[in-house]
Write a protein that holds these residues in place. Structure first.
Motif, short mmCIF file in Angstrom:
data_model
loop_
_atom_site.label_atom_id
_atom_site.label_comp_id
_atom_site.label_asym_id
_atom_site.label_seq_id
_atom_site.Cartn_x
_atom_site.Cartn_y
_atom_site.Cartn_z
N VAL A 16 0.87 -1.18 0.00
CA VAL A 16 0.00 0.00 0.00
C VAL A 16 0.91 1.23 0.00
O VAL A 16 1.54 1.54 1.00
N LYS A 17 0.98 1.89 -1.15
CA LYS A 17 1.80 3.10 -1.28
C LYS A 17 1.00 4.33 -0.86
O LYS A 17 1.57 5.29 -0.37
N MET A 18 -0.32 4.31 -1.11
CA MET A 18 -1.13 5.47 -0.74
C MET A 18 -2.56 5.01 -0.50
O MET A 18 -3.13 4.27 -1.29
N ALA A 50 1.56 -7.28 4.78
CA ALA A 50 1.43 -6.05 3.99
C ALA A 50 2.55 -5.08 4.34
O ALA A 50 2.95 -4.98 5.49
N TRP A 51 3.02 -4.38 3.34
CA TRP A 51 3.99 -3.30 3.48
C TRP A 51 3.21 -2.02 3.27
O TRP A 51 2.66 -1.79 2.20
N LEU A 52 3.14 -1.18 4.30
CA LEU A 52 2.32 0.02 4.26
C LEU A 52 3.23 1.24 4.39
O LEU A 52 3.75 1.50 5.46
N ASP A 53 3.42 1.98 3.32
CA ASP A 53 4.26 3.18 3.34
C ASP A 53 3.47 4.38 3.82
O ASP A 53 2.32 4.56 3.42
N THR A 54 4.09 5.21 4.65
CA THR A 54 3.48 6.49 5.01
C THR A 54 4.56 7.45 5.50
O THR A 54 5.57 7.03 6.05
N SER A 55 4.34 8.72 5.26
CA SER A 55 5.21 9.74 5.83
C SER A 55 4.40 10.64 6.75
O SER A 55 4.84 11.70 7.16
N SER A 56 3.20 10.21 7.08
CA SER A 56 2.28 10.99 7.90
C SER A 56 2.10 10.33 9.26
O SER A 56 1.75 9.16 9.34
N ALA A 57 2.31 11.11 10.33
CA ALA A 57 2.12 10.58 11.68
C ALA A 57 0.68 10.15 11.92
O ALA A 57 0.42 9.13 12.55
#
Length: 93
Positions: A16-18, A50-57
């Motif tokens: 999940v990239k976004m 799952a690999w879940l990307d985020t840059s949001s706290a």
């Protein structure tokens, strides 16, 4: 596969990239329902996690509320890009 006999060390992951829900639609469980459906499809397709990307706290906290666990947070210095990307991993799949 015939060309890769007896291999069991392959890890299939949902990536999940976004995941984005419009602000006016937040707080009604839509994001959680989307993730449940994505994990259901991933599981039925043979995924192990799952690999879940985020840059949001706030997004990281969303994933944690769903039962996912952070496993890597790069530490970048001031002004370095990207800053504070969290990488939650979902054992739920």
């Amino acid at each position: 596969h015939d060309w890769w006999p007896n291999r069991v060390d392959v890890l299939w992951l949902l990536l999940v990239k976004m995941l984005w829900v419009a602000e006016q639609c937040r707080g009604h469980g839509l994001g959680a329902r989307l993730m449940v459906e994505a994990e259901t499809i991933a599981r039925s397709s043979g995924c192990h996690g799952a690999w879940l990307d985020t840059s949001s706290a706030s997004t990281e906290q969303f994933y944690i509320r769903l039962g996912d666990e952070p496993f890597g947070v790069p530490t970048n210095g001031f002004g370095e890009k990207p800053q504070g990307i969290a990488v939650p991993f979902s054992p739920n799949v």
